[in-house]
Design an enzyme around this catalytic site. Structure first.
Site, PDB file in Angstrom:
ATOM      1  N   GLY A  11       0.830  -1.195   0.000  1.00 27.06           N
ATOM      2  CA  GLY A  11       0.000   0.000   0.000  1.00 27.06           C
ATOM      3  C   GLY A  11       0.864   1.243   0.000  1.00 27.06           C
ATOM      4  O   GLY A  11       2.001   1.230  -0.478  1.00 27.06           O
ATOM      5  N   CYS A  12       0.354   2.302   0.579  1.00 29.59           N
ATOM      6  CA  CYS A  12       1.070   3.573   0.617  1.00 29.59           C
ATOM      7  C   CYS A  12       2.388   3.421   1.363  1.00 29.59           C
ATOM      8  O   CYS A  12       2.418   2.928   2.493  1.00 29.59           O
ATOM      9  CB  CYS A  12       0.203   4.623   1.311  1.00 29.59           C
ATOM     10  SG  CYS A  12       1.032   6.197   1.556  1.00 29.59           S
ATOM     11  N   PHE A  13       3.465   3.854   0.743  1.00 30.12           N
ATOM     12  CA  PHE A  13       4.765   3.676   1.377  1.00 30.12           C
ATOM     13  C   PHE A  13       4.944   4.518   2.629  1.00 30.12           C
ATOM     14  O   PHE A  13       5.774   4.206   3.470  1.00 30.12           O
ATOM     15  CB  PHE A  13       5.930   3.852   0.414  1.00 30.12           C
ATOM     16  CG  PHE A  13       5.951   5.068  -0.482  1.00 30.12           C
ATOM     17  CD1 PHE A  13       5.392   6.285  -0.151  1.00 30.12           C
ATOM     18  CD2 PHE A  13       6.598   4.963  -1.709  1.00 30.12           C
ATOM     19  CE1 PHE A  13       5.457   7.388  -0.989  1.00 30.12           C
ATOM     20  CE2 PHE A  13       6.683   6.063  -2.567  1.00 30.12           C
ATOM     21  CZ  PHE A  13       6.104   7.273  -2.202  1.00 30.12           C
ATOM     22  N   TRP A  14       4.169   5.575   2.800  1.00 36.72           N
ATOM     23  CA  TRP A  14       4.291   6.383   4.009  1.00 36.72           C
ATOM     24  C   TRP A  14       4.002   5.555   5.254  1.00 36.72           C
ATOM     25  O   TRP A  14       4.654   5.715   6.283  1.00 36.72           O
ATOM     26  CB  TRP A  14       3.342   7.565   3.986  1.00 36.72           C
ATOM     27  CG  TRP A  14       3.577   8.569   2.907  1.00 36.72           C
ATOM     28  CD1 TRP A  14       4.721   8.772   2.191  1.00 36.72           C
ATOM     29  CD2 TRP A  14       2.626   9.505   2.417  1.00 36.72           C
ATOM     30  NE1 TRP A  14       4.546   9.781   1.286  1.00 36.72           N
ATOM     31  CE2 TRP A  14       3.269  10.269   1.399  1.00 36.72           C
ATOM     32  CE3 TRP A  14       1.312   9.798   2.725  1.00 36.72           C
ATOM     33  CZ2 TRP A  14       2.630  11.283   0.711  1.00 36.72           C
ATOM     34  CZ3 TRP A  14       0.673  10.804   2.038  1.00 36.72           C
ATOM     35  CH2 TRP A  14       1.329  11.546   1.040  1.00 36.72           C
TER      36      TRP A  14
END
Length: 180
Positions: A11-14
């Site tokens: 998913g979102c790397f953050w």
């Protein structure tokens, strides 16, 4: 490349980068793009879905303090590996679940843990995490590194990253760096 580096997409790397950077034994975790066909892709290009890249975190870990197995357990706790090309409201092939291994040890560990997850039926649906050799990795733009820490008022961070991080810290409290 070191045997103690693995590249993970969930998913979102953050979210992944923020969580991994709180773990004792993680030397570094950097957001980036992996296994696509475009050279030096930008965030905008990756988000278009046309580069074939996955948003990833490249994790360097100290095996004296954190095993490969533990890295993978954390990875699977941070996302839903049964969602194809998405995590929650983040939709697109760039958000696919993937383990991009650097050596045979990582390949075998990934296969083993996925088999265990499927055998124990932790998830009601099958695991769709792709397990592929790392073909390429491009570190994301500087503004993506430590994004959650540097942008605490960002709405996405407050709605998605913060709750996920809080749950993660509660579940993995014994694995956190002492300064956390």
């Amino acid at each position: 490349m070191s045997d103690n580096v693995i590249t993970l997409g969930g998913g979102c790397f953050w979210c992944l980068e923020t969580a991994f950077n709180t773990v004792d034994g993680v030397v570094s975790a950097y957001s980036g793009y992996s296994n696509g066909h475009a050279e030096n892709p930008s965030y905008e290009a990756v988000c278009s879905g046309n580069t074939g890249h996955t948003e990833v975190v490249q994790v360097t870990f100290d095996p004296e303090r954190l095993s490969l197995r533990q890295v993978l357990e954390i990875f699977f706790a941070l996302h839903d590996p049964t969602q194809l090309n998405r995590q929650g409201n983040d939709v697109g092939t760039q958000y696919r679940s993937g383990i991009y291994y650097h050596n045979d040890e990582q390949l075998n560990a990934a296969k083993d843990i996925i088999k265990e997850i499927e055998d124990t039926e932790i998830w009601p649906n099958p695991v769709v995490t792709e397990v592929l050799p790392l073909e390429n990795y491009y570190q994301a733009e500087d503004y993506h590194q430590d994004y959650f820490t540097n942008n605490p008022q960002n709405q996405y961070c407050n709605m998605v990253v913060a709750p996920k991080l809080a749950k993660f810290k509660k579940t993995f409290a014994s694995k956190l760096k002492s300064s956390e």
